[in-house]
Design an enzyme around this catalytic site. Sequence first.
Site, PDB file in Angstrom:
ATOM      1  N   ILE A  33      59.812   4.648 -10.989  1.00  0.00           N
ATOM      2  CA  ILE A  33      60.103   4.669  -9.550  1.00  0.00           C
ATOM      3  C   ILE A  33      59.251   3.652  -8.792  1.00  0.00           C
ATOM      4  CG2 ILE A  33      60.975   7.021  -9.461  1.00  0.00           C
ATOM      5  CD1 ILE A  33      58.210   7.975  -8.639  1.00  0.00           C
ATOM      6  N   GLY A  34      58.556   2.791  -9.510  1.00  0.00           N
ATOM      7  CA  GLY A  34      57.780   1.758  -8.838  1.00  0.00           C
ATOM      8  C   GLY A  34      56.731   1.171  -9.741  1.00  0.00           C
ATOM      9  N   GLY A  41      52.854  -1.445  -9.488  1.00  0.00           N
ATOM     10  CA  GLY A  41      51.877  -2.181  -8.695  1.00  0.00           C
ATOM     11  C   GLY A  41      51.295  -3.313  -9.507  1.00  0.00           C
ATOM     12  N   PHE A 101      48.535  -3.318 -10.999  1.00  0.00           N
ATOM     13  CA  PHE A 101      47.780  -2.876 -12.160  1.00  0.00           C
ATOM     14  C   PHE A 101      48.316  -1.587 -12.752  1.00  0.00           C
ATOM     15  CE2 PHE A 101      45.886  -0.827  -8.513  1.00  0.00           C
ATOM     16  CZ  PHE A 101      45.588   0.453  -8.947  1.00  0.00           C
ATOM     17  N   SER A 102      49.453  -1.089 -12.295  1.00  0.00           N
ATOM     18  CA  SER A 102      49.959   0.176 -12.816  1.00  0.00           C
ATOM     19  C   SER A 102      51.460   0.278 -12.614  1.00  0.00           C
ATOM     20  CB  SER A 102      49.269   1.355 -12.119  1.00  0.00           C
ATOM     21  OG  SER A 102      49.575   1.350 -10.734  1.00  0.00           O
ATOM     22  N   THR A 103      52.058   1.246 -13.320  1.00  0.00           N
ATOM     23  CA  THR A 103      53.457   1.599 -13.112  1.00  0.00           C
ATOM     24  C   THR A 103      53.512   3.055 -12.641  1.00  0.00           C
ATOM     25  OG1 THR A 103      53.720   2.317 -15.406  1.00  0.00           O
ATOM     26  CG2 THR A 103      54.253   0.007 -14.894  1.00  0.00           C
ATOM     27  N   VAL A 104      54.599   3.406 -11.960  1.00  0.00           N
ATOM     28  CA  VAL A 104      54.759   4.763 -11.445  1.00  0.00           C
ATOM     29  C   VAL A 104      56.087   5.320 -11.942  1.00  0.00           C
ATOM     30  CG1 VAL A 104      54.784   6.232  -9.404  1.00  0.00           C
ATOM     31  CG2 VAL A 104      53.468   4.105  -9.382  1.00  0.00           C
ATOM     32  N   ASP A 147      42.796  -0.260   2.030  1.00  0.00           N
ATOM     33  CA  ASP A 147      44.123  -0.863   1.839  1.00  0.00           C
ATOM     34  C   ASP A 147      45.173  -0.079   2.618  1.00  0.00           C
ATOM     35  OD1 ASP A 147      45.955  -2.721   0.938  1.00  0.00           O
ATOM     36  OD2 ASP A 147      46.278  -1.741  -1.005  1.00  0.00           O
TER      37      ASP A 147
END
Length: 362
Positions: free
Chosen positions: A13-14, A16, A18-21, A132
């Site tokens: 669902i998304g 970034g 440095f990461s995935t969601v 942020d």
Amino acid sequence: MIDSMDWVRGNSIGHGSFSTVNLAIPRNDSGASLMAVKSCDVFDSVFLENEKDVLDQLGDCEHIIRCFGSEESVENGHRLSNLLLEYAAGGSLAHWVKNNGGCLRESDVRHYTRSVLKGLSYIHAKGFAHCDLKLQNLLLFEDGELKIADFGLAKKVGQKLEGVQVRGTPLCMAPESVNENEYDSPCDIWALGCAVVEMITGKPAWNCRADANIAALLIKIGVSDELPEIPQELSNEGKDFLSKCFVKDPQRRWTADMLLDHSFVADHYDDEFNSTTTVTFKNKKEVPSSSPRCPFEFQEWISIPSSSPNSEVWSHRELESRIDWSSLSSTPSSSPVDRIQQLTSDHQGCNWAFSDSWITVR
């Protein structure tokens, strides 16, 4: 710690920088709520670990995304770090603004701003700065409530940073961040002002062209006397509220607690919001395939994390090919202009088309 047998990884669902969601779906239809799981390679998990540590220290707050635990897993031969978070079915406030014609009613802006301020008041009282704050990191729930998310760049107030860093999104950076490498609670208030402008106008607070030079933007923020333009369509209360956020001197900028007493976010506007605003979703488990890649027809500056919370090394590989980092130094700058020259070279523009740092959660 969450038992890995309690959930299974669902659709993406998304993602970034440095990461995935992904959705985290309760196993065996246990009746438990959906969660979001943020994952990255275990060897590149410094921001995930920082987010978990900050959320653990913050504890429960109705205006901050909840963390249910962390764990490691091995999937398709890769060892992953996982952070299990509250699932926001409404997605980001940026997406909600986009879906509402590019701007929100002032009554809605007042309500959301009050919610953010309550969250910031709690965060700052606990001794942290978010670093942020932007519409993409403000998530909505089915009841229309809002929570602050993405604490990967959050830090202790007063903690000194090593080297020259850009934490967060340059378009939302406060002057002291540009000039002095300071990222403390007043920076979140400046960023909140930028978010309010964007909710009202559908555009970033700084009216930059798509081919704008990042050095020129940083000089405008840090060195010039110019302030973000306050929208004329705002009420006098709203204009006065923003004037308390957009103060160059962080010592004179209003705090979250002070702003909570401002007439722009008075309690009775919550009643107006509740009586006129409904957030509905066709299917609680329905997840659109992608989020807007270019919100409001204006691509945002990306968030730029360093390789560790206190590192002077810039880890964003895509950015390295676009900006000359050779002038970076761990020696303090002698002037704001020198520091801006360290942050980025004058002759290189920012590639506004790059948007891999987007996170879509809904």
